[in-house]
Motif scaffolding. Structure first.
Motif, PDB file in Angstrom:
ATOM      1  N   LEU A  35      10.687 -61.505 -35.329  1.00 35.50           N
ATOM      2  CA  LEU A  35      11.548 -60.446 -34.807  1.00 35.50           C
ATOM      3  C   LEU A  35      12.623 -60.078 -35.820  1.00 35.50           C
ATOM      4  CD1 LEU A  35      11.998 -61.601 -31.096  1.00 35.50           C
ATOM      5  CD2 LEU A  35      10.867 -59.527 -31.866  1.00 35.50           C
ATOM      6  N   GLU A  36      13.216 -61.096 -36.440  1.00 40.23           N
ATOM      7  CA  GLU A  36      14.251 -60.844 -37.440  1.00 40.23           C
ATOM      8  C   GLU A  36      13.670 -60.102 -38.639  1.00 40.23           C
ATOM      9  OE1 GLU A  36      17.376 -63.401 -40.240  1.00 40.23           O
ATOM     10  OE2 GLU A  36      16.286 -64.382 -38.608  1.00 40.23           O
ATOM     11  N   GLU A  37      12.470 -60.496 -39.067  1.00 40.03           N
ATOM     12  CA  GLU A  37      11.833 -59.835 -40.210  1.00 40.03           C
ATOM     13  C   GLU A  37      11.481 -58.388 -39.883  1.00 40.03           C
ATOM     14  OE1 GLU A  37       8.488 -62.225 -41.184  1.00 40.03           O
ATOM     15  OE2 GLU A  37       9.677 -63.810 -42.148  1.00 40.03           O
ATOM     16  N   ALA A  38      11.031 -58.136 -38.650  1.00 34.29           N
ATOM     17  CA  ALA A  38      10.648 -56.775 -38.257  1.00 34.29           C
ATOM     18  C   ALA A  38      11.864 -55.850 -38.256  1.00 34.29           C
ATOM     19  CB  ALA A  38       9.987 -56.798 -36.873  1.00 34.29           C
ATOM     20  N   VAL A  39      12.983 -56.330 -37.715  1.00 34.44           N
ATOM     21  CA  VAL A  39      14.195 -55.504 -37.684  1.00 34.44           C
ATOM     22  C   VAL A  39      14.725 -55.288 -39.097  1.00 34.44           C
ATOM     23  CG1 VAL A  39      16.577 -55.397 -36.867  1.00 34.44           C
ATOM     24  CG2 VAL A  39      14.775 -56.196 -35.337  1.00 34.44           C
ATOM     25  N   ARG A  40      14.666 -56.332 -39.934  1.00 33.79           N
ATOM     26  CA  ARG A  40      15.131 -56.187 -41.312  1.00 33.79           C
ATOM     27  C   ARG A  40      14.274 -55.189 -42.072  1.00 33.79           C
ATOM     28  NH1 ARG A  40      14.387 -61.020 -43.103  1.00 33.79           N
ATOM     29  NH2 ARG A  40      16.437 -61.849 -42.554  1.00 33.79           N
ATOM     30  N   ALA A  41      12.948 -55.247 -41.858  1.00 35.83           N
ATOM     31  CA  ALA A  41      12.056 -54.296 -42.525  1.00 35.83           C
ATOM     32  C   ALA A  41      12.361 -52.869 -42.088  1.00 35.83           C
ATOM     33  CB  ALA A  41      10.601 -54.654 -42.216  1.00 35.83           C
ATOM     34  N   TRP A  42      12.609 -52.672 -40.795  1.00 34.88           N
ATOM     35  CA  TRP A  42      12.932 -51.329 -40.290  1.00 34.88           C
ATOM     36  C   TRP A  42      14.212 -50.798 -40.922  1.00 34.88           C
ATOM     37  CZ3 TRP A  42      17.128 -49.728 -37.197  1.00 34.88           C
ATOM     38  CH2 TRP A  42      17.015 -48.435 -36.678  1.00 34.88           C
ATOM     39  N   ARG A  43      15.169 -51.674 -41.160  1.00 33.22           N
ATOM     40  CA  ARG A  43      16.448 -51.246 -41.720  1.00 33.22           C
ATOM     41  C   ARG A  43      16.380 -50.994 -43.224  1.00 33.22           C
ATOM     42  NH1 ARG A  43      19.974 -55.424 -38.111  1.00 33.22           N
ATOM     43  NH2 ARG A  43      20.536 -53.976 -36.458  1.00 33.22           N
ATOM     44  N   LEU A  44      15.557 -51.767 -43.950  1.00 30.61           N
ATOM     45  CA  LEU A  44      15.623 -51.741 -45.403  1.00 30.61           C
ATOM     46  C   LEU A  44      14.377 -51.191 -46.093  1.00 30.61           C
ATOM     47  CD1 LEU A  44      17.247 -55.264 -45.989  1.00 30.61           C
ATOM     48  CD2 LEU A  44      18.387 -53.041 -45.870  1.00 30.61           C
ATOM     49  N   PRO A  46      11.540 -48.472 -46.549  1.00 32.90           N
ATOM     50  CA  PRO A  46      11.241 -47.094 -46.144  1.00 32.90           C
ATOM     51  C   PRO A  46       9.854 -46.930 -45.530  1.00 32.90           C
ATOM     52  CG  PRO A  46      11.233 -47.318 -48.535  1.00 32.90           C
ATOM     53  CD  PRO A  46      11.787 -48.588 -47.997  1.00 32.90           C
ATOM     54  N   LEU A  47       8.884 -47.756 -45.946  1.00 30.97           N
ATOM     55  CA  LEU A  47       7.545 -47.665 -45.346  1.00 30.97           C
ATOM     56  C   LEU A  47       7.576 -48.152 -43.896  1.00 30.97           C
ATOM     57  CD1 LEU A  47       5.182 -48.857 -48.231  1.00 30.97           C
ATOM     58  CD2 LEU A  47       5.467 -46.543 -47.331  1.00 30.97           C
ATOM     59  N   ALA A  48       8.312 -49.215 -43.642  1.00 27.36           N
ATOM     60  CA  ALA A  48       8.438 -49.714 -42.271  1.00 27.36           C
ATOM     61  C   ALA A  48       9.117 -48.682 -41.387  1.00 27.36           C
ATOM     62  CB  ALA A  48       9.225 -51.024 -42.263  1.00 27.36           C
ATOM     63  N   ARG A  49      10.135 -48.020 -41.922  1.00 26.70           N
ATOM     64  CA  ARG A  49      10.826 -46.987 -41.149  1.00 26.70           C
ATOM     65  C   ARG A  49       9.885 -45.816 -40.867  1.00 26.70           C
ATOM     66  NH1 ARG A  49      16.283 -45.492 -40.227  1.00 26.70           N
ATOM     67  NH2 ARG A  49      16.683 -47.712 -40.565  1.00 26.70           N
ATOM     68  N   ARG A  50       9.057 -45.471 -41.853  1.00 25.64           N
ATOM     69  CA  ARG A  50       8.128 -44.358 -41.678  1.00 25.64           C
ATOM     70  C   ARG A  50       7.055 -44.694 -40.644  1.00 25.64           C
ATOM     71  NH1 ARG A  50       7.700 -39.261 -40.918  1.00 25.64           N
ATOM     72  NH2 ARG A  50       5.762 -38.330 -41.671  1.00 25.64           N
ATOM     73  N   LEU A  51       6.542 -45.925 -40.676  1.00 28.71           N
ATOM     74  CA  LEU A  51       5.549 -46.349 -39.679  1.00 28.71           C
ATOM     75  C   LEU A  51       6.137 -46.267 -38.275  1.00 28.71           C
ATOM     76  CD1 LEU A  51       3.983 -49.470 -41.453  1.00 28.71           C
ATOM     77  CD2 LEU A  51       2.835 -47.293 -40.972  1.00 28.71           C
ATOM     78  N   THR A  52       7.380 -46.693 -38.134  1.00 30.25           N
ATOM     79  CA  THR A  52       8.050 -46.647 -36.835  1.00 30.25           C
ATOM     80  C   THR A  52       8.208 -45.211 -36.359  1.00 30.25           C
ATOM     81  OG1 THR A  52       9.270 -48.622 -37.493  1.00 30.25           O
ATOM     82  CG2 THR A  52      10.053 -47.459 -35.546  1.00 30.25           C
ATOM     83  N   LEU A 193       3.860 -56.778 -41.801  1.00 23.99           N
ATOM     84  CA  LEU A 193       5.031 -57.321 -42.493  1.00 23.99           C
ATOM     85  C   LEU A 193       4.683 -58.012 -43.815  1.00 23.99           C
ATOM     86  CD1 LEU A 193       7.090 -58.678 -39.448  1.00 23.99           C
ATOM     87  CD2 LEU A 193       7.595 -56.674 -40.844  1.00 23.99           C
ATOM     88  N   PRO A 194       3.646 -58.874 -43.884  1.00 24.10           N
ATOM     89  CA  PRO A 194       3.325 -59.490 -45.182  1.00 24.10           C
ATOM     90  C   PRO A 194       2.953 -58.456 -46.237  1.00 24.10           C
ATOM     91  CG  PRO A 194       2.228 -60.648 -43.390  1.00 24.10           C
ATOM     92  CD  PRO A 194       2.772 -59.388 -42.807  1.00 24.10           C
ATOM     93  N   TRP A 195       2.227 -57.417 -45.831  1.00 21.48           N
ATOM     94  CA  TRP A 195       1.797 -56.397 -46.775  1.00 21.48           C
ATOM     95  C   TRP A 195       2.956 -55.509 -47.209  1.00 21.48           C
ATOM     96  CZ3 TRP A 195      -2.809 -57.442 -48.599  1.00 21.48           C
ATOM     97  CH2 TRP A 195      -3.656 -58.224 -47.814  1.00 21.48           C
ATOM     98  N   LEU A 196       3.881 -55.239 -46.310  1.00 21.94           N
ATOM     99  CA  LEU A 196       5.080 -54.472 -46.689  1.00 21.94           C
ATOM    100  C   LEU A 196       5.902 -55.257 -47.710  1.00 21.94           C
ATOM    101  CD1 LEU A 196       6.164 -53.144 -43.177  1.00 21.94           C
ATOM    102  CD2 LEU A 196       5.341 -51.760 -45.094  1.00 21.94           C
ATOM    103  N   GLY A 197       5.953 -56.590 -47.526  1.00 19.94           N
ATOM    104  CA  GLY A 197       6.678 -57.430 -48.472  1.00 19.94           C
ATOM    105  C   GLY A 197       6.009 -57.455 -49.836  1.00 19.94           C
ATOM    106  N   ARG A 198       4.661 -57.536 -49.837  1.00 17.68           N
ATOM    107  CA  ARG A 198       3.940 -57.548 -51.114  1.00 17.68           C
ATOM    108  C   ARG A 198       4.092 -56.221 -51.828  1.00 17.68           C
ATOM    109  NH1 ARG A 198      -0.467 -60.052 -47.640  1.00 17.68           N
ATOM    110  NH2 ARG A 198      -0.188 -62.295 -47.925  1.00 17.68           N
ATOM    111  N   TYR A 199       4.027 -55.131 -51.052  1.00 17.09           N
ATOM    112  CA  TYR A 199       4.162 -53.812 -51.662  1.00 17.09           C
ATOM    113  C   TYR A 199       5.552 -53.632 -52.268  1.00 17.09           C
ATOM    114  CZ  TYR A 199       3.765 -48.750 -52.237  1.00 17.09           C
ATOM    115  OH  TYR A 199       3.735 -47.487 -52.766  1.00 17.09           O
ATOM    116  N   ALA A 200       6.572 -54.143 -51.572  1.00 19.79           N
ATOM    117  CA  ALA A 200       7.951 -54.016 -52.057  1.00 19.79           C
ATOM    118  C   ALA A 200       8.162 -54.816 -53.334  1.00 19.79           C
ATOM    119  CB  ALA A 200       8.923 -54.472 -50.982  1.00 19.79           C
ATOM    120  N   SER A 201       7.377 -55.892 -53.526  1.00 25.51           N
ATOM    121  CA  SER A 201       7.547 -56.726 -54.715  1.00 25.51           C
ATOM    122  C   SER A 201       6.813 -56.178 -55.945  1.00 25.51           C
ATOM    123  CB  SER A 201       7.066 -58.140 -54.434  1.00 25.51           C
ATOM    124  OG  SER A 201       5.661 -58.167 -54.204  1.00 25.51           O
ATOM    125  N   PHE A 202       5.987 -55.142 -55.770  1.00 30.43           N
ATOM    126  CA  PHE A 202       5.266 -54.568 -56.910  1.00 30.43           C
ATOM    127  C   PHE A 202       6.241 -53.984 -57.921  1.00 30.43           C
ATOM    128  CE2 PHE A 202       1.137 -53.585 -54.405  1.00 30.43           C
ATOM    129  CZ  PHE A 202       0.792 -54.899 -54.502  1.00 30.43           C
TER     130      PHE A 202
END
Length: 202
Positions: A35-44, A46-52, A193-202
């Motif tokens: 839950l904490e990771e999902a909210v953090r991804a939504w806030r930080l 941009p792909l997570a925000r767009r999916l939402t 979430l794991p894939w959003l993290g991997r993409y962000a680390s590219f």
């Protein structure tokens, strides 16, 4: 000797079945982390925000309703547009919460006139879902987390069809992505979430 077969009712579903043995929900600490990771991804992220936002676009397009009874229609319109509800604005909040957490905990308050006010309770502030011992689908109460030393945990009951006038404050629970034998839903974004993290680390 005559053996009598027990009669199953709404209160005796799955007689003798130890539902705790079928418990398939995630451990609380694991769910809290996601839950904490999902909210953090939504806030930080941009792909997570767009999916939402895409989920919101396809699932929240306003709601209209009509009732044949004029008095009921008037009450529903007042309830929907009330300054303390403003459901048209709340629809975005509802969509974001269900997408990110998989759960929706609306908290209802009823005043002396019968008007009902709704607030979406944050999923990550719910510590426990209490259910009937013999049926996990019969949710009876929701216990909140202590926010700090001054705020004690609260228990909100699920009235399960009781008249709202007899329970002025109560909570309901709605889910998506729920397995059989579980009480909690899972957010649409969780597998990403794991894939959003991997993409962000590219």
């Amino acid at each position: 000797m005559t053996l009598t077969r027990p009669v199953e009712t709404e209160q005796t579903i799955m007689i003798g079945q130890p539902w705790n043995g079928l418990y398939r929900d995630r451990y609380s600490y694991e769910r809290d982390t996601i839950l904490e990771e999902a909210v953090r991804a939504w806030r930080l992220n941009p792909l997570a925000r767009r999916l939402t936002n895409l989920y919101k676009i396809y699932n929240v397009d306003g709601i209209s309703f009509k009732c044949d009874d004029p008095d009921t229609e008037k009450f529903l319109q007042t309830f929907w547009t009330h300054d303390l509800n403003q459901f048209e604005e709340m629809l975005e909040e509802i969509s974001n919460e269900i997408f990110l957490t998989g759960n929706l905990f609306p908290l209802f308050s009823v005043d002396a006139s019968g008007m009902t006010y709704v607030r979406i309770f944050p999923t990550d502030q719910i510590a426990e879902i209490k259910t009937a011992n013999n049926d996990i689908r019969q949710e009876i109460a929701y216990i909140t987390k202590p926010l700090n030393m001054e705020v004690e945990p609260q228990t909100f009951i699920n009235p399960r069809g009781l008249p709202s006038v007899s329970v002025p404050n109560f909570m309901q629970h709605y889910t998506i992505n729920k397995l059989a034998g579980t009480a909690w839903g899972e957010g649409e974004i969780w597998p990403d979430l794991p894939w959003l993290g991997r993409y962000a680390s590219f």
